[in-house]
Design a protein around this motif. Structure first.
Motif, mmCIF file in Angstrom:
data_model
loop_
_atom_site.group_PDB
_atom_site.id
_atom_site.type_symbol
_atom_site.label_atom_id
_atom_site.label_comp_id
_atom_site.label_asym_id
_atom_site.label_seq_id
_atom_site.Cartn_x
_atom_site.Cartn_y
_atom_site.Cartn_z
ATOM 1 N N GLU A 91 1.363 -29.041 23.323
ATOM 2 C CA GLU A 91 2.500 -28.511 22.584
ATOM 3 C C GLU A 91 3.797 -29.048 23.160
ATOM 4 O OE1 GLU A 91 2.027 -24.295 22.797
ATOM 5 O OE2 GLU A 91 0.690 -24.235 21.051
ATOM 6 N N ARG A 113 0.748 -28.794 13.099
ATOM 7 C CA ARG A 113 1.116 -27.744 12.140
ATOM 8 C C ARG A 113 2.354 -28.134 11.361
ATOM 9 N NH1 ARG A 113 2.671 -21.761 14.109
ATOM 10 N NH2 ARG A 113 4.693 -22.785 14.306
ATOM 11 N N SER A 114 3.322 -28.859 12.003
ATOM 12 C CA SER A 114 4.523 -29.311 11.286
ATOM 13 C C SER A 114 4.151 -30.259 10.149
ATOM 14 C CB SER A 114 5.483 -30.003 12.265
ATOM 15 O OG SER A 114 5.963 -29.085 13.237
ATOM 16 N N SER A 138 12.007 -25.679 18.961
ATOM 17 C CA SER A 138 12.021 -24.834 17.766
ATOM 18 C C SER A 138 11.075 -25.420 16.729
ATOM 19 C CB SER A 138 13.445 -24.749 17.206
ATOM 20 O OG SER A 138 13.444 -24.118 15.958
ATOM 21 N N GLN A 139 10.062 -24.634 16.357
ATOM 22 C CA GLN A 139 9.104 -25.086 15.341
ATOM 23 C C GLN A 139 9.797 -25.333 14.009
ATOM 24 O OE1 GLN A 139 5.432 -25.316 15.806
ATOM 25 N NE2 GLN A 139 5.764 -26.525 13.949
ATOM 26 N N GLN A 140 10.736 -24.480 13.656
ATOM 27 C CA GLN A 140 11.425 -24.602 12.367
ATOM 28 C C GLN A 140 12.234 -25.901 12.310
ATOM 29 O OE1 GLN A 140 14.091 -21.416 11.541
ATOM 30 N NE2 GLN A 140 14.536 -22.073 9.461
ATOM 31 N N ASP A 165 9.880 -28.798 11.983
ATOM 32 C CA ASP A 165 9.402 -28.859 10.591
ATOM 33 C C ASP A 165 10.439 -29.549 9.701
ATOM 34 O OD1 ASP A 165 7.178 -27.594 11.458
ATOM 35 O OD2 ASP A 165 7.631 -25.644 10.526
ATOM 36 N N VAL A 215 6.008 -25.827 20.097
ATOM 37 C CA VAL A 215 5.929 -26.511 18.796
ATOM 38 C C VAL A 215 4.606 -27.260 18.710
ATOM 39 C CG1 VAL A 215 6.987 -28.193 17.258
ATOM 40 C CG2 VAL A 215 8.429 -26.749 18.728
ATOM 41 N N ASP A 216 3.898 -27.086 17.584
ATOM 42 C CA ASP A 216 2.652 -27.810 17.305
ATOM 43 C C ASP A 216 2.968 -28.870 16.232
ATOM 44 O OD1 ASP A 216 0.178 -28.793 16.767
ATOM 45 O OD2 ASP A 216 -0.741 -26.844 16.287
#
Length: 876
Positions: free
Chosen positions: A758, A728-729, A762-764, A767, A724-725
Motif C-alpha cells: 500500500e 482498487r483505484s 489519500s485514496q480519494q 482515485d 492507498v490501494d
C-alpha cells in the motif's frame, strides 16, 4: 627603286607566271590523269571479269542442271540399269556444257560412262574406264558426305583428258559426276575478250590454274597463289586490282570472285598497252607547255623593259608635283593606268592645297568657338605643359595667356590653392599619357578668392600610330549643382536617420514589381534578414499575396496616398508565420511609384487575447464541473432509494418464485406439459432464477457506482496519513468510467499485480489521478480498434509502487509534452477540456512524494507512469 631592279623583278614574276601553268599541267597529268586512267583500266577489267563470271556461272549452272536431271531418275531400278549407258550418252550429247557423265557405285567404281560421239573410244576403253575407281577422289567423298551437289576445285579426268572441273550429285546410293567441257569454256573466253588485248585466266579456290584463253590447264595444274595480286584476291570477297609479273612480263590485272561456284577470274593486260594513252598525252602536253614557256619568257622581258621606262617618267613627274609645281609637263603615252596615275597625282596635289586652306579656316573657327565657350578648356602636352587656354578659363583667374602658356599645368593659378589637388592632377596627367581618360570633381579660386566647384576631365588625343600627343583639359562649373546636391544629401540623411531609427519595422518597395528596395534594422530583425539579401527579395515572399493585393487595390481604387490593413499574414525568413498590421504610404521617387510599408507585429497581442479567452472558457468549465460534482452527489442520493427498493423487492420475488416453481413442478407431473408467458415450463424453470440473479447483480452494480461517485465528489479531507490501494483505484476508475470505456474502445485491458504494497496518502485523491489519466487516454484514441492498457507493479529496487496508463492514440510532440502540466493548458478546449486535469494530477502525485512521467511520439501513442513510495515492502 632603280630601274634595272624593277625590270628584273618584273621579268622573274612573268617567268613564274609562265612556269606555273607548265607545272600545273605536269601535276594534273601525273597526279590526276594517271590515277583516273588507272581506275578506268581497273573498271574495264572488273566489267570484263564480271561478264565472264556471269557467262561461266550460266555455263556451269547448265551443267549442274543436266546432272541433276539424270540424278532425279530411279537409276537403281532394273528397267533403267539396262539402258543406263544410252541414258548417259544421250544426256551428254544433249548437254551444252558436259564432256563426260559418270555413275559411280558406293565403293567408288565407275558403273557407266556417258561420252560425246566425237570423243567415243573403243569398247575396250569403256570397259577399262568402268573398272576404274574414284574412291580416293575428293569430289566423290564430299558428295557422299554432304548428300547434295558439290563442285570440285580441279578434277583429274578419268577419261585421260588432263585437268578438268566436275560436279557431283547423289542419286539414291549412286553418285553422278559430270565433267565440264573446258574447251568450250575457253572458247567463250576468247569471244568475251574479242580484240581488247586482254587475257582471262580462271583460278580455283586453292589458287590453281583451271583454264586460260590458250586452253585448259595441264595435269597437274600450275599454282598461281604465289603471285601477290592473286594471293590478295583469294583473301578478299571484293575485286582486287594492281600490277604483277607473270612469266617475266609486267601486267596489270583485276582478280574477282564468281558468285556461283566461288572460283576466281583474273583479267590481265600488259602495262604498256594499258597506259599507252597516258604516255602519248603526257608527251604532247609537255611539248606544248615547253613552247608556251619559251614564248612567255620572251614576251615578259619585252613588256618589263617597256613598262619600266614609262614608270621612270612617272616617278620624275611625281617628284615635280611634290616640289610644288602647279602644272608640271607630262607627255601622254599608251598605258592607260600610268596616265590615270599621273592625273591622280596632279588632282591629289590640288586637293592638298585646298585642304590646307580649309584647315586654316577651321582652326580660326575652332579658336573662336573655344574662346566663346562657357566651359574652361585647355590643351596640354603629355608632360603636363599648358600650350593653350580659352578666354573663359583665363577670365576665371584673371590671367593673361602669355603668363600661363609653357608653364606646368599644376603650377598655374587654377591649382595653386590646394597641394592635394595638384598631386591628384599630376597623377591624372600620368594616367592620361597612357591613353586612359580621367574625371573628378575639384575646386578653383576666382580672382576674388571665391570657391568654384568644377567637374574636371582630362582626355587624350592620339596620332595615327596610336601615341598620345596632347591632353584636353575641360572644366564645367557646377557650383550651384554642388550646393543643391549638398542640401539634398543633408535632407536625405535626415530622412534616412528617421527611417533607420524608427522602432517599427519599415520596408520600402516598388509598387508595381513588389521588389524590396530597402528595410530598416527593425524590419531586418523582425524577419531575420540580412541587408545584402534585399536586392533579390520580393515583398510577396514576406507578406501573403492576398493581403498585399488588398492594400494595393485600396490605394488604386481611392487614389489615396495611404492604405491600412488591421490584420495580415506574414512570414519570417525561416518560414515562421506571424500576424501583422500594415500601413502603406504611396510615394514617388525618381519618377517611380514606391510603397513605404510600416509594419507592426501583433502576433503576441493576438496570442494574449486568445489565451485570455481560453482562460475564461476554462474558468467557466471549472465552475460547470464544480456544479456537476454537487449535482452528482444529490443525484446519487436520489438513485439510492429506488435501487434499495429494487433490491428488497427482488429478494421477496425470488422466494415467491422458488415456491411457485415447486408447485408448478407438481402440476406438470399431474397434468403434463404446459406454457408460461409464451415459454415452455422447462425453459421457465431454467430462465427465472437467472433473471432474478441479473436483477440482484444490477442493483449491486448501481449501488457500487453510486457509492464511488459519492466518494469521488466528496470534498477532499487532505488526510495524507491513510493507506492507498492502487489496484482498487484502477477498479474504481473502471466502474465510474464504464460508459466512456464502452464508447471509446473495444480493447480496454487491466494488468494488475496482486499483493501490491500500500501507499501512504489519500485514496480519494489517487482515485482522481487515475480517473484523469484513463479519461485522457480514452479521449486520445482515433477509433474503437485502438486500445488502452492500465497496469500496476512493484519496483523492488526503487521501493516504489508503479501505475501506468498506455494508449494507442495520436501521441504528442516534444513542445506539447513540455507544457502538459501547466495550468489551463489543453489541446481539447473545444471538446470540454479545462487544462486542469494533469496539473491537478501532477500536484497530487508530488504531494504523495511520487513522480509523474510522460512518454509520447506523434502517431505512436502515449504512456503515463505514476511512481509512489511504498508504505511497506511487498514481502512484509
Amino acid at each position: 627603286m632603280p630601274t634595272h631592279r624593277f625590270r628584273r623583278i618584273l621579268s622573274l614574276q612573268s617567268t613564274l607566271l609562265a612556269v606555273i601553268p607548265f607545272l600545273l599541267v605536269v601535276f594534273l597529268n601525273v597526279f590526276l590523269l594517271l590515277p583516273h586512267i588507272s581506275e578506268d583500266v581497273a573498271t574495264g577489267q572488273r566489267e570484263l571479269a564480271r561478264a565472264f563470271g556471269v557467262a561461266m556461272d550460266n555455263y556451269l549452272s547448265a551443267a549442274l542442271t543436266d546432272v541433276k536431271a539424270v540424278a532425279a531418275l530411279p537409276l537403281h531400278r532394273p528397267a533403267y540399269q539396262a539402258d543406263l549407258q544410252e541414258i548417259l550418252d544421250a544426256e551428254v550429247e544433249a548437254s551444252a556444257s558436259l564432256n563426260l557423265l559418270y555413275t559411280v557405285l558406293p565403293d567408288g567404281h565407275i558403273e557407266a560412262v556417258g561420252i560425246r560421239k566425237d570423243h567415243r573410244h573403243t569398247q575396250q576403253d569403256h570397259r577399262a574406264l568402268e573398272r576404274a575407281s574414284l574412291a580416293q577422289e575428293q569430289l566423290f567423298r564430299d558428295t557422299r558426305r554432304v548428300g547434295d551437289a558439290v563442285w570440285s576445285n580441279t578434277f583429274v579426268s578419268a577419261f585421260g583428258k588432263g585437268t578438268s572441273i566436275a560436279v557431283g550429285v547423289p542419286s539414291a546410293d549412286l553418285v553422278l559426276i559430270g565433267e565440264v567441257d573446258l574447251a568450250k569454256l575457253v572458247r567463250s573466253m576468247g569471244d568475251i575478250v574479242g580484240s581488247a588485248g586482254q587475257a582471262i585466266i580462271l583460278i580455283d579456290r586453292n589458287g590453281q590454274l583451271i583454264a586460260q584463253q590458250g586452253g585448259p590447264a595441264l595435269s597437274p595444274p600450275p599454282f598461281m597463289g604465289d603471285i601477290p595480286l592473286v594471293r590478295r584476291g583469294l583473301l578478299s570477297d571484293r575485286p582486287v586490282s594492281g600490277e604483277f609479273r607473270l612469266r617475266g612480263q609486267a601486267l596489270v590485272g583485276t582478280v574477282m570472285k564468281s558468285t556461283h561456284i566461288g572460283w576466281y577470274v583474273l583479267v590481265a593486260q600488259p602495262v604498256q598497252s594499258a597506259y599507252r594513252s597516258v604516255v602519248i598525252t603526257t608527251r604532247n602536253v609537255a611539248a606544248g607547255a615547253l613552247a608556251a614557256l619559251l614564248l612567255a619568257l620572251l614576251a615578259s622581258l619585252f613588256l618589263a623593259r617597256r613598262l619600266s621606262r614609262r614608270l621612270e617618267e612617272l616617278a620624275s613627274f611625281a617628284r615635280r608635283v611634290a616640289g610644288g609645281e602647279s602644272s608640271p609637263p607630262w607627255h601622254k603615252g599608251e598605258i592607260a593606268e600610268v596616265e590615270q596615275l599621273a592625273g591622280d597625282l596632279q588632282s591629289m596635289a590640288d586637293e592638298i592645297r585646298h585642304r590646307e586652306q580649309q584647315l586654316m579656316e577651321s582652326e580660326r573657327l575652332l579658336r573662336s568657338v573655344t574662346d566663346h565657350a562657357f566651359h574652361y578648356q585647355g590643351l596640354l602636352t603629355p608632360d603636363g605643359t599648358l600650350v593653350d587656354a580659352n578666354r573663359t578659363a583665363l577670365a576665371l583667374v584673371g590671367a593673361e595667356k602669355e603668363a600661363v602658356l609653357g608653364v606646368p599645368y599644376w603650377d598655374t593659378p587654377w591649382w595653386r590653392h590646394d597641394p592635394e589637388l595638384r598631386e591628384r592632377l599630376r597623377a591624372s596627367i600620368a594616367t592620361g599619357c597612357r591613353g586612359i581618360p580621367t574625371r573628378f570633381e575639384t575646386t578653383h579660386l576666382d580672382q576674388a578668392g571665391e570657391v568654384h566647384h568644377v567637374d574636371f576631365s582630362l582626355s587624350p588625343i592620339r596620332d595615327e600610330a596610336g601615341s598620345v600627343i596632347y591632353l584636353i583639359a575641360e572644366g564645367r562649373d557646377i557650383t550651384d549643382f554642388a550646393q543643391a546636391k549638398s542640401e539634398l544629401k543633408e535632407s536625405e540623411e535626415r530622412f534616412y536617420q528617421v527611417f533607420v531609427q524608427n522602432d517599427d519595422p519599415v520596408i520600402l518597395m516598388k509598387l508595381e514589381t513588389l521588389q524590396v528596395i530597402d528595410a530598416n534594422p527593425a524590419a531586418l530583425s523582425l524577419y531575420g534578414l540580412r541587408h545584402e539579401e534585399l536586392p533579390s527579395l520580393r515583398m510577396d515572399a514576406l507578406i501573403a499575396a492576398a493581403d498585399l493585393q488588398k492594400i494595393r487595390e485600396e490605394l488604386a481604387q481611392h487614389h489615396a496616398s495611404q492604405g491600412f490593413l488591421q490584420r495580415a499574414v506574414s512570414y519570417k525568413a525561416g518560414g515562421e508565420k506571424i500576424v501583422i498590421s500594415l500601413r502603406g504610404t504611396r510615394i514617388r521617387l525618381k519618377d517611380e511609384e514606391l510603397l513605404l510599408c510600416s509594419i507592426r507585429d501583433i502576433s503576441d497581442k493576438l496570442r494574449l487575447e486568445q489565451e485570455i479567452r481560453a482562460t475564461q472558457a476554462k474558468l467557466i468549465q471549472t465552475n460547470k464541473m464544480t456544479s456537476l460534482g454537487m449535482l452528482v452527489s444529490s443525484v446519487a442520493h436520489e438513485i439510492n432509494n429506488p435501487n434499495h427498493c429494487i433490491s428488497i423487492n427482488n429478494t421477496v420475488l425470488t422466494q415467491i418464485t422458488r415456491d411457485s416453481l415447486a408447485r408448478l413442478r407438481a402440476l406438470r407431473e399431474a397434468e403434463g406439459e404446459f406454457d408460461l408467458g409464451g415459454f415452455h415450463y422447462d425453459e421457465v424453470l431454467d430462465m427465472v432464477p437467472k433473471l432474478h440473479d441479473g436483477i440482484r447483480e444490477g442493483s449491486l452494480q448501481i449501488d457500487k457506482i453510486v457509492r464511488d461517485m459519492k466518494n469521488f465528489s466528496k470534498p477532499a479531507e487532505l488526510d495524507m496519513q491513510g493507506s492507498v490501494d492502487l489496484n482498487r483505484s484502477l477498479e474504481n476508475a473502471g466502474a465510474i468510467l464504464w460508459h466512456h470505456i464502452q464508447r471509446h474502445t473495444d480493447r480496454y485491458r487491466m494488468e494488475l499485480e496482486r499483493d501490491l504494497p500500500e501507499v501512504q496518502g489519500s485514496q480519494q485523491q489517487i482515485d482522481q489521478v487515475v480517473i484523469n489519466l484513463v479519461m485522457n487516454a480514452l479521449q486520445s484514441l482515433p477509433d474503437k480498434n485502438s486500445g488502452v492498457v492500465v497496469a500496476t507493479w512493484y519496483d523492488a529496487e526503487r521501493k516504489t509502487v508503479n501505475l501506468s496508463v498506455e494508449d494507442e492514440g495520436d501521441g504528442m510532440s516534444e513542445e506539447v509534452l513540455s507544457r502538459l502540466t501547466e495550468p489551463f493548458f489543453t489541446m481539447r478546449i473545444n471538446k470540454g477540456g479545462t487544462g486542469l486535469g494533469l496539473y491537478i494530477s501532477s500536484s497530487i502525485v508530488k504531494e504523495h512524494g511520487g513522480s509523474l512521467d510522460f512518454e509520447s511520439e506523434p502517431g505512436k501513442g502515449t504512456k503515463v507512469t505514476v511512481r509512489l513510495p511504498a508504505l511497506a515492502a511487498s514481502g512484509d
